[in-house]
Design a protein around this motif. Structure first.
Motif, short mmCIF file in Angstrom:
data_model
loop_
_atom_site.label_atom_id
_atom_site.label_comp_id
_atom_site.label_asym_id
_atom_site.label_seq_id
_atom_site.Cartn_x
_atom_site.Cartn_y
_atom_site.Cartn_z
N THR A 150 0.85 -1.19 0.00
CA THR A 150 0.00 0.00 0.00
C THR A 150 0.89 1.24 0.00
O THR A 150 1.87 1.32 0.75
CB THR A 150 -0.92 0.03 1.23
OG1 THR A 150 -1.71 -1.16 1.26
CG2 THR A 150 -1.85 1.22 1.20
N LYS A 167 -2.60 -6.95 -6.08
CA LYS A 167 -3.06 -6.73 -4.70
C LYS A 167 -2.38 -5.49 -4.12
O LYS A 167 -1.73 -5.53 -3.06
CB LYS A 167 -2.77 -7.96 -3.84
CG LYS A 167 -3.53 -9.20 -4.29
CD LYS A 167 -3.26 -10.38 -3.39
CE LYS A 167 -4.06 -11.61 -3.86
NZ LYS A 167 -3.82 -12.78 -3.01
N GLY A 169 -2.67 -1.31 -3.10
CA GLY A 169 -3.55 -0.24 -2.68
C GLY A 169 -2.87 1.11 -2.81
O GLY A 169 -1.70 1.27 -2.47
N ASP A 186 -6.33 -6.90 -9.01
CA ASP A 186 -6.75 -6.64 -7.62
C ASP A 186 -6.15 -5.33 -7.11
O ASP A 186 -5.29 -5.30 -6.22
CB ASP A 186 -6.33 -7.81 -6.71
CG ASP A 186 -7.05 -9.09 -7.07
OD1 ASP A 186 -8.15 -9.02 -7.64
OD2 ASP A 186 -6.50 -10.19 -6.81
N GLN A 188 -6.86 -1.43 -5.54
CA GLN A 188 -7.78 -0.55 -4.82
C GLN A 188 -7.20 0.86 -4.79
O GLN A 188 -6.03 1.04 -4.41
CB GLN A 188 -8.03 -1.06 -3.41
CG GLN A 188 -8.79 -2.38 -3.36
CD GLN A 188 -9.24 -2.73 -1.97
OE1 GLN A 188 -9.11 -1.94 -1.03
NE2 GLN A 188 -9.80 -3.93 -1.81
N GLN A 190 -8.06 4.91 -3.59
CA GLN A 190 -8.91 5.82 -2.82
C GLN A 190 -8.47 7.25 -3.08
O GLN A 190 -7.30 7.59 -2.92
CB GLN A 190 -8.84 5.52 -1.32
CG GLN A 190 -9.78 6.40 -0.51
CD GLN A 190 -9.87 5.95 0.94
OE1 GLN A 190 -9.18 5.02 1.36
NE2 GLN A 190 -10.73 6.62 1.70
N CYS A 206 -10.64 -3.97 -10.09
CA CYS A 206 -10.20 -2.63 -9.73
C CYS A 206 -11.34 -1.92 -8.99
O CYS A 206 -12.43 -1.75 -9.58
CB CYS A 206 -9.78 -1.83 -10.96
SG CYS A 206 -9.10 -0.21 -10.59
N HIS A 207 -11.10 -1.53 -7.76
CA HIS A 207 -12.10 -0.82 -6.95
C HIS A 207 -11.60 0.60 -6.71
O HIS A 207 -10.48 0.80 -6.22
CB HIS A 207 -12.31 -1.53 -5.60
CG HIS A 207 -12.99 -2.86 -5.72
ND1 HIS A 207 -12.38 -3.95 -6.28
CD2 HIS A 207 -14.24 -3.26 -5.36
CE1 HIS A 207 -13.21 -4.98 -6.27
NE2 HIS A 207 -14.35 -4.59 -5.71
N ILE A 208 -12.46 1.57 -7.04
CA ILE A 208 -12.09 2.98 -6.92
C ILE A 208 -13.04 3.65 -5.95
O ILE A 208 -14.27 3.68 -6.16
CB ILE A 208 -12.14 3.68 -8.30
CG1 ILE A 208 -11.15 3.00 -9.26
CG2 ILE A 208 -11.80 5.15 -8.15
CD1 ILE A 208 -11.23 3.53 -10.67
N TYR A 209 -12.48 4.21 -4.87
CA TYR A 209 -13.25 4.93 -3.87
C TYR A 209 -13.12 6.43 -4.16
O TYR A 209 -12.02 7.00 -4.03
CB TYR A 209 -12.73 4.63 -2.46
CG TYR A 209 -12.91 3.18 -2.04
CD1 TYR A 209 -13.95 2.83 -1.18
CD2 TYR A 209 -12.04 2.19 -2.47
CE1 TYR A 209 -14.12 1.52 -0.76
CE2 TYR A 209 -12.20 0.88 -2.07
CZ TYR A 209 -13.24 0.55 -1.22
OH TYR A 209 -13.41 -0.75 -0.82
N ASN A 228 -15.32 -1.66 -10.18
CA ASN A 228 -16.38 -1.10 -9.34
C ASN A 228 -15.99 0.29 -8.88
O ASN A 228 -14.84 0.53 -8.49
CB ASN A 228 -16.64 -2.00 -8.12
CG ASN A 228 -17.20 -3.35 -8.52
OD1 ASN A 228 -18.38 -3.51 -8.79
ND2 ASN A 228 -16.32 -4.35 -8.55
N GLU A 239 -21.55 0.80 -3.81
CA GLU A 239 -20.78 0.25 -4.93
C GLU A 239 -21.60 0.21 -6.20
O GLU A 239 -22.76 -0.23 -6.19
CB GLU A 239 -20.30 -1.16 -4.56
CG GLU A 239 -19.35 -1.78 -5.56
CD GLU A 239 -18.85 -3.13 -5.08
OE1 GLU A 239 -19.37 -4.16 -5.55
OE2 GLU A 239 -17.93 -3.16 -4.23
#
Length: 264
Positions: A150, A167, A169, A186, A188, A190, A206-209, A228, A239
Motif C-alpha cells: 500500500t 493486490k 492499494g 486486484d 484498490q 482511494q 479494480c475498486h475505486i473509492y 467497481n 458500490e
C-alpha cells in the motif's frame, strides 16, 4: 639288305653331301578366339531391346501389373504401420541441441526514490507503510511490479501510473492529470481530494473509492473486468459496477453504443 662295309660308311661321312639339315619347327597355330565379340553382340542386343520398349509409346503400360486399393499404402493405413518410417529428404535429422533451461527469476531490490521529476516505486513486497511526501505539481509517480503493498501519496502531483501490480492499494490527495492502471490485478484506489480522469486498461479487479470532491471524475476502461466505483453516501460507500458489455446499433447515420443492462 647287305651290310655296308667300313669304307662305304667312311665315304659317306666325309663327303657330307648326303646329309640334309633338320626340318624347321611347325608354325604356331591361330590365336584363340576371345569372348569380346560375343559380349559386344549381347550388349548391342540389350540396348536394341531397351530402345524398342521405349518406342512403344502408350503401349508400354500394357505390361504393368494392376495394383488394387488394398495394396496401396496411401489408401491402406495398416500397410503404413507395418513398414519402417520414411524420413523426409528435406528435413535434417541431426539431433537438436538441448534447449537451455529457464533461468531462475531474479529478485530485484525494492525501490522508492525520486529520480528527476519521477517518483519510482518498484518491486515492493508486503509493504503497507509506503509514503511519499513533499510532492510537487510537476512530479509524476510510476509504480511498477509491487505486490501486496500500500502506498500513500500526499500533496498534489501531476499523474500516477500503476503498472504490473497485484493486490496493491493506492491512496492519494490530488492529481491534476490522470491516474492510469495497466496490466494489473486486484487494485484498490482511494481518492482523498480531486482527480479528473482514471484510466483502467487490461486489468482484472479494480475498486475505486471516490471522494465528494471527485464525483465528476471520468472513468475510462478497456479490456478490463471486475471494475467497481464506490460513491460516498450517508457516511458510507455504495458500490456501482462498471459495465463490461456493450451493445451497438445503427441509427441510420452512425453507430450508437450503449452499455448492456446487467441482469442481476
Amino acid at each position: 639288305g647287305p651290310v655296308a662295309s667300313a669304307m662305304s660308311m667312311r665315304s659317306v661321312l666325309t663327303s657330307g653331301s648326303c646329309l640334309s639339315p633338320p626340318p624347321p619347327p611347325p608354325p604356331p597355330g591361330p590365336p584363340p578366339t576371345l569372348d569380346t565379340e560375343t559380349a559386344k553382340d549381347e550388349g548391342t542386343a540389350s540396348r536394341s531391346a531397351l530402345f524398342a520398349q521405349l518406342n512403344q509409346g502408350e503401349a508400354i503400360t500394357k505390361g504393368l501389373r494392376h495394383v488394387s486399393d488394398d495394396q496401396k499404402t496411401h489408401k491402406n493405413p495398416s500397410l503404413r504401420a507395418q513398414g519402417p518410417p520414411v524420413r523426409s529428404p528435406t528435413k535434417s535429422h541431426t539431433p537438436s541441441p538441448t534447449s537451455p533451461k529457464n533461468s531462475p527469476q531474479q529478485n530485484h531490490a525494492p525501490v522508492l526514490e525520486l529520480e528527476g521529476k519521477k517518483w519510482r516505486v518498484e518491486y515492493q513486497e508486503d509493504k503497507n507503510d509506503l509514503v511519499i511526501n513533499n510532492t510537487e505539481l510537476k512530479q509524476v509517480a510510476y509504480i511498477f511490479k509491487c505486490n501486496k503493498s500500500t502506498l500513500q501519496i500526499k500533496g498534489k502531483i501531476n499523474s500516477i501510473t500503476i503498472d504490473n501490480c497485484k493486490k496493491f492499494g493506492l491512496v492519494f490527495d490530488n492529481v491534476v492529470g490522470i491516474v492510469e492502471v495497466i496490466n494489473s490485478r486486484d487494485i484498490q484506489i482511494q481518492v482523498m481530494g480531486k482527480v479528473p480522469t482514471i484510466s483502467i486498461n487490461k486489468t482484472e479487479g479494480c475498486h475505486i473509492y471516490l471522494s465528494e470532491e471527485s464525483l465528476d471524475c471520468e472513468i475510462v476502461s478497456a479490456k478490463s473486468s471486475e471494475m467497481n466505483i464506490l460513491i460516498p453516501q450517508d457516511g458510507d460507500y455504495k458500490e456501482f459496477p462498471v459495465p463490461e458489455q456493450f451493445k451497438t446499433a445503427w441509427d441510420g447515420s452512425k453507430l450508437v453504443t450503449e452499455p448492456a443492462e446487467i441482469v442481476g
